[in-house]
Design a protein around this motif. Sequence first.
Motif, PDB file in Angstrom:
ATOM      1  N   ARG A  54     -20.611  -1.092  -0.854  1.00 51.35           N
ATOM      2  CA  ARG A  54     -21.241   0.138  -0.349  1.00 51.35           C
ATOM      3  C   ARG A  54     -22.333   0.629  -1.300  1.00 51.35           C
ATOM      4  O   ARG A  54     -23.412   1.041  -0.872  1.00 51.35           O
ATOM      5  N   LYS A  55     -22.030   0.569  -2.574  1.00 53.01           N
ATOM      6  CA  LYS A  55     -23.008   1.012  -3.575  1.00 53.01           C
ATOM      7  C   LYS A  55     -24.283   0.160  -3.507  1.00 53.01           C
ATOM      8  O   LYS A  55     -25.395   0.687  -3.520  1.00 53.01           O
ATOM      9  N   VAL A  59     -20.583  -2.576   6.183  1.00 54.20           N
ATOM     10  CA  VAL A  59     -21.129  -1.730   5.126  1.00 54.20           C
ATOM     11  C   VAL A  59     -22.645  -1.597   5.266  1.00 54.20           C
ATOM     12  O   VAL A  59     -23.194  -0.505   5.094  1.00 54.20           O
ATOM     13  N   GLU A  64     -23.513   0.805   8.118  1.00 51.82           N
ATOM     14  CA  GLU A  64     -23.254   2.205   7.741  1.00 51.82           C
ATOM     15  C   GLU A  64     -24.346   2.719   6.790  1.00 51.82           C
ATOM     16  O   GLU A  64     -24.838   3.834   6.950  1.00 51.82           O
ATOM     17  N   ALA A  65     -24.723   1.900   5.819  1.00 55.13           N
ATOM     18  CA  ALA A  65     -25.759   2.309   4.864  1.00 55.13           C
ATOM     19  C   ALA A  65     -27.107   2.477   5.557  1.00 55.13           C
ATOM     20  O   ALA A  65     -27.849   3.424   5.267  1.00 55.13           O
ATOM     21  N   ALA A 112     -27.074   5.659   7.685  1.00 54.44           N
ATOM     22  CA  ALA A 112     -27.161   6.846   6.812  1.00 54.44           C
ATOM     23  C   ALA A 112     -28.602   7.025   6.324  1.00 54.44           C
ATOM     24  O   ALA A 112     -29.114   8.149   6.278  1.00 54.44           O
ATOM     25  N   ARG A 113     -29.273   5.921   5.986  1.00 55.42           N
ATOM     26  CA  ARG A 113     -30.647   6.017   5.496  1.00 55.42           C
ATOM     27  C   ARG A 113     -31.591   6.459   6.619  1.00 55.42           C
ATOM     28  O   ARG A 113     -32.472   7.301   6.387  1.00 55.42           O
ATOM     29  N   ALA A 126     -25.303  -1.701  -0.934  1.00 56.79           N
ATOM     30  CA  ALA A 126     -25.963  -1.511   0.365  1.00 56.79           C
ATOM     31  C   ALA A 126     -26.743  -0.200   0.386  1.00 56.79           C
ATOM     32  O   ALA A 126     -27.878  -0.148   0.879  1.00 56.79           O
ATOM     33  N   THR A 127     -26.162   0.851  -0.178  1.00 55.51           N
ATOM     34  CA  THR A 127     -26.834   2.156  -0.227  1.00 55.51           C
ATOM     35  C   THR A 127     -28.098   2.075  -1.075  1.00 55.51           C
ATOM     36  O   THR A 127     -29.147   2.625  -0.714  1.00 55.51           O
ATOM     37  N   LYS A 128     -27.997   1.349  -2.196  1.00 46.88           N
ATOM     38  CA  LYS A 128     -29.162   1.187  -3.070  1.00 46.88           C
ATOM     39  C   LYS A 128     -30.290   0.449  -2.348  1.00 46.88           C
ATOM     40  O   LYS A 128     -31.452   0.866  -2.397  1.00 46.88           O
ATOM     41  N   ALA A 162     -30.680   0.133   0.942  1.00 47.16           N
ATOM     42  CA  ALA A 162     -31.149   0.961   2.058  1.00 47.16           C
ATOM     43  C   ALA A 162     -32.091   2.046   1.555  1.00 47.16           C
ATOM     44  O   ALA A 162     -33.036   2.438   2.247  1.00 47.16           O
ATOM     45  N   ILE A 198     -30.361  -5.847   3.972  1.00 42.65           N
ATOM     46  CA  ILE A 198     -29.184  -5.275   3.294  1.00 42.65           C
ATOM     47  C   ILE A 198     -28.030  -6.278   3.286  1.00 42.65           C
ATOM     48  O   ILE A 198     -27.381  -6.484   2.258  1.00 42.65           O
TER      49      ILE A 198
END
Length: 198
Positions: free
Chosen positions: A141-142, A185, A188-189, A192-193, A144-146, A148, A168
């Motif tokens: 998740r971390k 994941v 979801e990322a 959210a982005r 993927a968020t980075k 994204a 991603i």
Amino acid sequence: MLAESESDKVRKIEQLAQQIAQADGSTLFDSGHEAAKAPVRAKALRLLDQRMRSRKELLDRLLAVEEFLPAIVEEVVDDLARGGLVNDKLFASEWVRQRFSLRGKSRTVLDRELREKGISSADRSDALEQVTRVDEEMVARKLATKKAGTLRCVPENYADKQKDLRKIVGVLARRGFPSDMSMTVAREALDARYEELG
């Protein structure tokens, strides 16, 4: 009275060792053999000073030095293992801990790396117990968020959205995360982005 020189002391010790060996038939000290081991041991200790190494890694590095005899290399590595300086179980545990926390590597990738370093199946399994599926998902998740977060706009069409998703998922796949986890994941990322970008 003058102090004995270092070479005089070594010579006396060698003479005493030879006398004892002759008396009981054992080989207490073989200075020639120890002299052959000294450069191998010195190189091995320099390598271990740089970082912890598996037995196979250390053997490979030492055997690559042409002037080192394989039998001497094996003996030196055995000596270091008996002394606790070469320990595959401890090496595997530290490798997993550091590579997972600092590099975000998955269990699959870590298992492959340890196998390449000559770590036994049992030691790999023990070391990998440190990383749970929940831990893996958190790291995924971390990452993927980075990734994204590098996106600057919401695409207008489906094809461009799929391209963003593939970017991603690619980051996660290269680190060996399971495909089902990576896809979930990443979606979801990405969602959210896109919501942040509005």
